[in-house]
Design a protein around this motif. Structure first.
Motif, PDB file in Angstrom:
ATOM      1  N   ALA A 196       0.769  -1.171  -0.014  1.00 24.27           N
ATOM      2  CA  ALA A 196      -0.203  -0.653   0.203  1.00 24.27           C
ATOM      3  C   ALA A 196       0.596   1.571   0.106  1.00 24.27           C
ATOM      4  CB  ALA A 196      -1.353  -0.209   1.746  1.00 24.27           C
ATOM      5  N   GLU A 207      -3.180  -2.503  -0.564  1.00 26.78           N
ATOM      6  CA  GLU A 207      -2.558  -3.018  -2.014  1.00 26.78           C
ATOM      7  C   GLU A 207      -3.005  -3.225  -2.983  1.00 26.78           C
ATOM      8  OE1 GLU A 207      -2.022  -3.708   1.438  1.00 26.78           O
ATOM      9  OE2 GLU A 207       0.170  -3.711   1.205  1.00 26.78           O
ATOM     10  N   PHE A 260       1.557  -8.543   1.356  1.00 25.03           N
ATOM     11  CA  PHE A 260       0.826  -8.724   2.331  1.00 25.03           C
ATOM     12  C   PHE A 260      -0.711  -9.526   2.118  1.00 25.03           C
ATOM     13  CE2 PHE A 260      -2.547  -5.420   4.891  1.00 25.03           C
ATOM     14  CZ  PHE A 260      -2.134  -6.141   5.881  1.00 25.03           C
ATOM     15  N   ARG A 290       1.138  -7.239   9.920  1.00 24.07           N
ATOM     16  CA  ARG A 290       1.614  -6.138   8.995  1.00 24.07           C
ATOM     17  C   ARG A 290       3.347  -6.423   8.267  1.00 24.07           C
ATOM     18  NH1 ARG A 290      -0.749  -1.354  10.094  1.00 24.07           N
ATOM     19  NH2 ARG A 290       1.635  -0.733   8.652  1.00 24.07           N
ATOM     20  N   GLU A 291       2.956  -5.388   7.453  1.00 25.39           N
ATOM     21  CA  GLU A 291       4.361  -5.226   7.149  1.00 25.39           C
ATOM     22  C   GLU A 291       4.775  -7.032   5.938  1.00 25.39           C
ATOM     23  OE1 GLU A 291       5.979  -2.465   6.560  1.00 25.39           O
ATOM     24  OE2 GLU A 291       4.589  -1.668   8.760  1.00 25.39           O
TER      25      GLU A 291
HETATM   26  N1  ASP Z   1       0.813  -2.603   3.600  1.00 28.35           N
HETATM   27  C1  ASP Z   1       1.217  -3.314   4.490  1.00 28.35           C
HETATM   28  C2  ASP Z   1       1.337  -2.373   6.022  1.00 28.35           C
HETATM   29  O1  ASP Z   1       1.967  -1.403   6.095  1.00 28.35           O
HETATM   30  C3  ASP Z   1       2.262  -4.577   3.974  1.00 28.35           C
HETATM   31  C4  ASP Z   1       3.267  -3.961   4.268  1.00 28.35           C
HETATM   32  O2  ASP Z   1       3.376  -3.028   3.390  1.00 28.35           O
HETATM   33  O3  ASP Z   1       4.699  -4.979   3.942  1.00 28.35           O
HETATM   34  O4  ASP Z   1       1.701  -3.387   6.962  1.00 28.35           O
END
Ligand code: ASP
Ligand code: MG
Length: 414
Positions: free
Chosen positions: A38, A117, A181, A195-196
């Protein structure tokens, strides 16, 4: 073939998207699959939508802000933005529909948060096409197959592999743009991977397609031995063994998502971490290698909480009591970052998430006197040398210390 992953920072405005397209054009010889996150902090904003919606707050204005941000970006990027703006409108009503029709909280979270995303990948797909990079948009929810654990979908590797392998033919003629994600369960619901988690998505695609490499494009010049914002003298590693990189992520280094290394190491696929602002820099190569004399790596993990369980009946901490503590931790799915015991108490450090911590304390109070401290930072010094060992042990505010032959950890109250 190669897999590229672009995170939120590398797509945060029109200029960043243009920069990404140059990287894709210049650095992608041969088949390429691009995983995008995103844009900027959209995921946080979508989390606020869910939070406000469920608690009667103003979620509508959050949605408006999110869409205006993407619309502005589209207006800046495209000469004829109408078609894409129209797609965005469609996505906005899909999002509102999800809010109306999903009742379970975690499930709702995934159905809503995935739009970050989706929006990002739709814009990137159209922009790359507009600048002459032939590409196809693919929905990761049909490729990354998970169970129905919302917010932390577990990968069904067999199904995922067969879905992803179906991309092989298209990859010969087109770049593929897809989302990090997010995945999908067998009933067609969207799931997210934590997350991430986009780095992990990139590793899944690479592993299934037996890619030559994965490149994560970041706002740092590579993997560094400390966060340069905290320690400006930090250096960039030219290369790192998988194991070192995996352990760094375990201790809290946020440069790569912790789940990313394993699928790549199992297939021997190198992971490159490179700068999106300066792509000609070599970056870091994480692969099967031996590096002599690695410098100390220093990882700061903020927002830690130290919990101490004290035995109240003049017995000593025994295995039965320890097992009750571990049972409570495992039941609440809480991960221990450090632990230490003495005659009458057992202490451990975990990430501070208020709900979880309070539920845990309540459970532990059934058997122990429980004390806790918050706002702590856990500093891990891996491969310490004499100097770093002394510096961090003597740091003011250390309330717990632990060391092995290679790693020192101190918990600090600042
Ligand atoms: N957009 C999601 C987040 O901020 C996934 C990612 O950035 O990897 O957690
Ligand atoms: Mg992100």
């Amino acid at each position: 073939m190669k897999v590229f992953k672009f995170g939120g920072a590398s797509l945060r405005n029109a200029q960043a998207v243009r920069n990404m397209s140059t990287i894709v054009r210049d650095y992608a010889n041969g088949p390429l699959l691009v995983v995008v996150s995103a844009m900027d902090k959209t995921t946080n904003a979508l989390e606020r939508v869910v939070y406000n919606f469920l608690r009667g707050g103003n979620y509508q204005s959050e949605i408006t802000t999110i869409f205006e941000y993407h619309q502005n970006l589209v207006n800046e990027l495209f000469e004829n933005p109408q078609e894409i703006l129209h797609i965005l409108e469609g996505l906005a009503s899909q999002l509102t529909e999800k809010l109306r029709t999903t009742s379970d909280e975690d499930k709702l979270y995934d159905q809503v948060v995935c739009f970050g995303e989706i929006l990002s990948s739709v814009i990137v797909h159209h922009y790359l096409a507009a600048v002459g990079i032939k590409n196809m948009w693919k929905d990761a929810r049909q490729l990354i197959c998970t169970d129905s654990t919302f917010r932390e979908g577990k990968i069904n590797w067999a199904l995922t592999e067969s879905s992803i392998l179906s991309l092989r033919q298209e990859l010969e003629t087109h770049a593929i743009i897809t989302q990090g994600f997010i995945g999908g369960d067998e009933s067609g619901n969207t799931t997210t991977l934590g997350r991430e988690g986009s780095d992990f998505s990139a590793a899944i695609f690479a592993s299934c397609l037996l890619a030559d490499s994965v490149t994560i494009w970041k706002d740092v010049p590579g993997v560094m031995n400390a966060d340069p914002k905290r320690l400006p003298a930090a250096i960039v590693f030219e290369e790192l063994p998988y194991k070192e990189a995996a352990e760094m992520t375990y201790y809290g280094a946020s440069v790569i998502h912790p789940k990313t290394i394993k699928p790549l190491a199992l297939k021997g696929i190198p992971l490159l971490v490179k700068s999106f602002t300066n792509p000609s820099l070599p970056g870091t190569k994480i692969h099967d290698c031996k590096v002599e004399h690695l410098p100390p790596m220093i990882v700061f993990k903020d927002n830690q909480c130290l919990i101490s369980c004290k035995v109240t009946d003049f017995t000593f901490v025994n295995e039965d009591q320890l097992s009750a503590i571990f049972y409570a931790l495992s039941e609440l799915n809480v991960k221990l970052n450090v632990m230490q015991n003495s005659a009458i108490s057992f202490s451990f450090c975990i990430d501070f998430r208020e709900n979880k911590v309070m539920a845990l304390i309540e459970k532990l109070q059934e058997r122990f006197e429980v004390y806790y401290n918050t706002n702590l930072t856990l500093v891990t010094i891996k491969n310490y040398d004499e100097q770093s060992f002394e510096t961090y042990r003597k740091k003011p505010g250390v309330i717990l210390e632990q060391s092995s032959r290679s790693t020192l950890q101190v918990l600090v109250k600042e």
